[in-house]
Structures are given as C-alpha cells and as structure tokens.
Design an enzyme around this catalytic site. Structure first.
Site, PDB file in Angstrom:
ATOM      1  N   ASN A  50     -16.965 -27.268  35.603  1.00 31.67           N
ATOM      2  CA  ASN A  50     -17.160 -26.052  35.300  1.00 31.67           C
ATOM      3  C   ASN A  50     -18.694 -26.027  34.548  1.00 31.67           C
ATOM      4  O   ASN A  50     -18.861 -26.444  33.534  1.00 31.67           O
ATOM      5  CB  ASN A  50     -16.001 -25.477  34.144  1.00 31.67           C
ATOM      6  CG  ASN A  50     -16.544 -24.137  33.632  1.00 31.67           C
ATOM      7  OD1 ASN A  50     -17.219 -23.452  34.095  1.00 31.67           O
ATOM      8  ND2 ASN A  50     -16.005 -23.840  32.463  1.00 31.67           N
ATOM      9  N   LYS A  75     -20.606 -23.598  33.609  1.00 27.03           N
ATOM     10  CA  LYS A  75     -20.555 -22.506  32.755  1.00 27.03           C
ATOM     11  C   LYS A  75     -21.997 -21.885  32.905  1.00 27.03           C
ATOM     12  O   LYS A  75     -22.340 -21.669  34.187  1.00 27.03           O
ATOM     13  CB  LYS A  75     -20.551 -23.192  31.048  1.00 27.03           C
ATOM     14  CG  LYS A  75     -19.258 -24.059  30.761  1.00 27.03           C
ATOM     15  CD  LYS A  75     -19.129 -24.307  29.531  1.00 27.03           C
ATOM     16  CE  LYS A  75     -17.721 -25.056  29.399  1.00 27.03           C
ATOM     17  NZ  LYS A  75     -17.426 -25.646  28.019  1.00 27.03           N
ATOM     18  N   HIS A 109     -10.280 -19.032  30.734  1.00 30.48           N
ATOM     19  CA  HIS A 109     -10.817 -20.038  29.927  1.00 30.48           C
ATOM     20  C   HIS A 109     -11.028 -19.443  28.588  1.00 30.48           C
ATOM     21  O   HIS A 109     -11.187 -18.622  28.162  1.00 30.48           O
ATOM     22  CB  HIS A 109     -12.490 -20.415  30.277  1.00 30.48           C
ATOM     23  CG  HIS A 109     -12.895 -21.589  29.810  1.00 30.48           C
ATOM     24  ND1 HIS A 109     -13.484 -21.617  28.673  1.00 30.48           N
ATOM     25  CD2 HIS A 109     -13.131 -22.915  30.389  1.00 30.48           C
ATOM     26  CE1 HIS A 109     -14.010 -22.932  28.370  1.00 30.48           C
ATOM     27  NE2 HIS A 109     -13.660 -23.605  29.313  1.00 30.48           N
ATOM     28  N   GLU A 132     -13.369 -19.514  25.996  1.00 35.06           N
ATOM     29  CA  GLU A 132     -14.452 -18.981  25.993  1.00 35.06           C
ATOM     30  C   GLU A 132     -14.366 -17.453  26.421  1.00 35.06           C
ATOM     31  O   GLU A 132     -14.852 -16.653  25.730  1.00 35.06           O
ATOM     32  CB  GLU A 132     -15.656 -19.523  26.435  1.00 35.06           C
ATOM     33  CG  GLU A 132     -16.065 -20.995  25.971  1.00 35.06           C
ATOM     34  CD  GLU A 132     -16.817 -21.898  26.923  1.00 35.06           C
ATOM     35  OE1 GLU A 132     -16.948 -23.092  26.511  1.00 35.06           O
ATOM     36  OE2 GLU A 132     -17.458 -21.619  27.921  1.00 35.06           O
ATOM     37  N   GLU A 164      -6.576 -27.130  28.024  1.00 35.97           N
ATOM     38  CA  GLU A 164      -7.832 -27.462  27.429  1.00 35.97           C
ATOM     39  C   GLU A 164      -7.662 -27.013  25.862  1.00 35.97           C
ATOM     40  O   GLU A 164      -7.808 -25.824  25.565  1.00 35.97           O
ATOM     41  CB  GLU A 164      -8.792 -26.429  27.948  1.00 35.97           C
ATOM     42  CG  GLU A 164      -9.202 -26.749  29.450  1.00 35.97           C
ATOM     43  CD  GLU A 164     -10.554 -26.409  29.901  1.00 35.97           C
ATOM     44  OE1 GLU A 164     -11.255 -27.024  30.106  1.00 35.97           O
ATOM     45  OE2 GLU A 164     -10.874 -24.989  29.449  1.00 35.97           O
ATOM     46  N   GLY A 189     -16.393 -28.923  24.201  1.00 35.55           N
ATOM     47  CA  GLY A 189     -17.609 -28.723  24.000  1.00 35.55           C
ATOM     48  C   GLY A 189     -18.036 -29.560  22.584  1.00 35.55           C
ATOM     49  O   GLY A 189     -18.945 -29.290  22.038  1.00 35.55           O
ATOM     50  N   SER A 207     -13.761 -32.214  26.781  1.00 33.48           N
ATOM     51  CA  SER A 207     -14.790 -33.229  26.459  1.00 33.48           C
ATOM     52  C   SER A 207     -14.425 -34.580  27.199  1.00 33.48           C
ATOM     53  O   SER A 207     -14.252 -35.647  26.625  1.00 33.48           O
ATOM     54  CB  SER A 207     -14.960 -33.532  25.018  1.00 33.48           C
ATOM     55  OG  SER A 207     -15.328 -32.607  24.418  1.00 33.48           O
TER      56      SER A 207
END
Length: 244
Positions: free
Chosen positions: A10, A12, A96, A98, A165, A171, A203
C-alpha cells in the site's frame, strides 16, 4: 483448499513517475523466479496507468487504495470500480483505518464499497482492526467482528481478501506479536469461508515478517512503508514464500 499467499504493498500518498519507475523495475527484477506467493502494489490513482503499462504480463499485480460505493453519477472526485477495471486493477483496498478515521467512512459505507468491488470483478482487500484504546479495553474481537459483520453475505469472501490491521500498529513502529496476530486471525477465520486469505498489516518489516508469517492463520501481509523500499518489500515477499 490451500489459501493464496499474498503480499500487497500500500503505497499510500507517495510516489512520482520517476520514483515509481525505479521501484517497479527493482521489484520486477527481484521477483523473477520467486514462487509460492502472489505480490501486488496498490498505487495512488494517478499512477494506475503507469502501473498497468509496466506491469501488464508480469507476475506483479496492481490495484487501487480505495473506490467509490457508487457505480457512476455526480460524485465529484470519486473513482468507480468500472474505472479501476479500465486500468486492469486486480485489487482494491477497502476500509483502511486511515479512511475510517480521517474520512469518517462508516462500516456500512465500507461494506458497500466491498460489495461494489466483488460484484464487478475487482478483489477487495477489506481492512479491519482495533485502536489501542479498544485493545486495552479487551474489545478487539468485538470491534473486528462488527467491522466484518457489516458485510452481510459472507459467501462473497470467496472472492475477497481480509486484512487484519491493528490501528495502533500502523505507521507507529509498533507491531502485534506473532501470537497476538494469530489470535485475531484465528477468530476471524472462524467467520469466513475456509479459502479466504487473511493478511496481517501493521509495521511489517523484513526483521519480523518471517515470525509473523509462520503463524498458521496468517497468509501474508498488507505492507505500508516497507513497500516503498524495493529491498524491504522483496525480503518480506521471500519470507511469505518460505512459509511451510
């Protein structure tokens, strides 16, 4: 039935035409001859054409990081599943953390995006995961079950991928232990068709990939920052390929 092993990057909101070209060339060179694992990159929308042009006919698949739940219409700035198919996308990341946190995507909206993808021939990678506060409150299973159960028809997961996740490990440099990841994957596995791959994201690095992928219910990874470094992504892919 043997489950697909998948390592998906990904990217991003990173990349440029020049940087992408160098990264893709390095990935293709490193993946040559590597068997036992499928690999993909989920790139920003503007670079789907570049990915399609360079990766067509190679072992490296490509996809998007999001899509609209709508098939067409007056939705300025949105991208439909039909548009993704025009660019040859095999995968689309859906839900996701985010997107859920920064753009307030609800479980129902994420489920609608999942259905749009799977119904029209793009494989969704549905992300679920808990915050640190939710984990410390002992609510991990409750949270991921709620996110998963928003997709009413579980049979659709025969054409999908799930990614666990933990939000607190994305991150941050923190990673769930292999045993923590396995516990959640095993819980999710009981809710899905037997052949559905479940990836771990949060991570993942070359240093911890082998231990995480050794867990029986971990079928690969959704890789963030490490997917932008060819050597790191390739090392992670090799770790997944070696899974017994």
């Amino acid at each position: 039935m043997a489950r697909t092993r998948l390592v998906a990057g990904n990217w991003k909101m990173h990349g440029s035409l020049a940087a992408n070209r160098a990264l893709l060339e390095a990935l293709l060179a490193g993946l040559s001859g590597l068997g036992g694992v499928e690999c993909a990159v989920c790139v920003p929308y503007p670079y789907l054409g570049q990915a399609q042009e360079r990766l067509r006919g190679t072992p490296l698949a490509w996809g998007a990081q999001n899509l609209s739940e709508h098939l067409e219409g007056a939705y300025t700035g949105e991208v439909s599943v039909a548009m993704l198919k025009d660019f040859g996308c095999r995968y689309a990341v859906v839900g996701h953390s985010e997107r859920r946190q920064l753009y307030r995507e609800s479980d129902a909206q994420v489920a609608a995006k999942f259905v749009a993808a799977v119904t029209h021939g793009v494989t969704p990678i549905l992300c679920v995961g808990e915050t640190l506060e939710e984990r410390e409150a002992g609510r991990t299973e409750e949270v991921v079950a709620r996110q998963l159960d928003a997709v009413v028809n579980k049979d659709e997961f025969s054409r999908a991928v799930l990614a666990y996740e933990p939000v607190w490990a994305i991150g941050t440099g923190r990673t769930a232990t292999p045993e923590q990841a396995q516990a959640v994957h095993a819980f999710l596995r009981r809710k899905l068709p037997s052949g559905t791959p479940i990836l771990y994201g949060g991570s993942v690095k070359p240093q911890n990939a082998a231990a995480i992928f050794a867990m029986p219910d971990v079928d690969g990874g959704l890789i963030g920052g490490a997917s932008l470094v060819a050597g790191d992504f390739l090392a992670i892919a090799r770790a997944a390929a070696k899974k017994g």
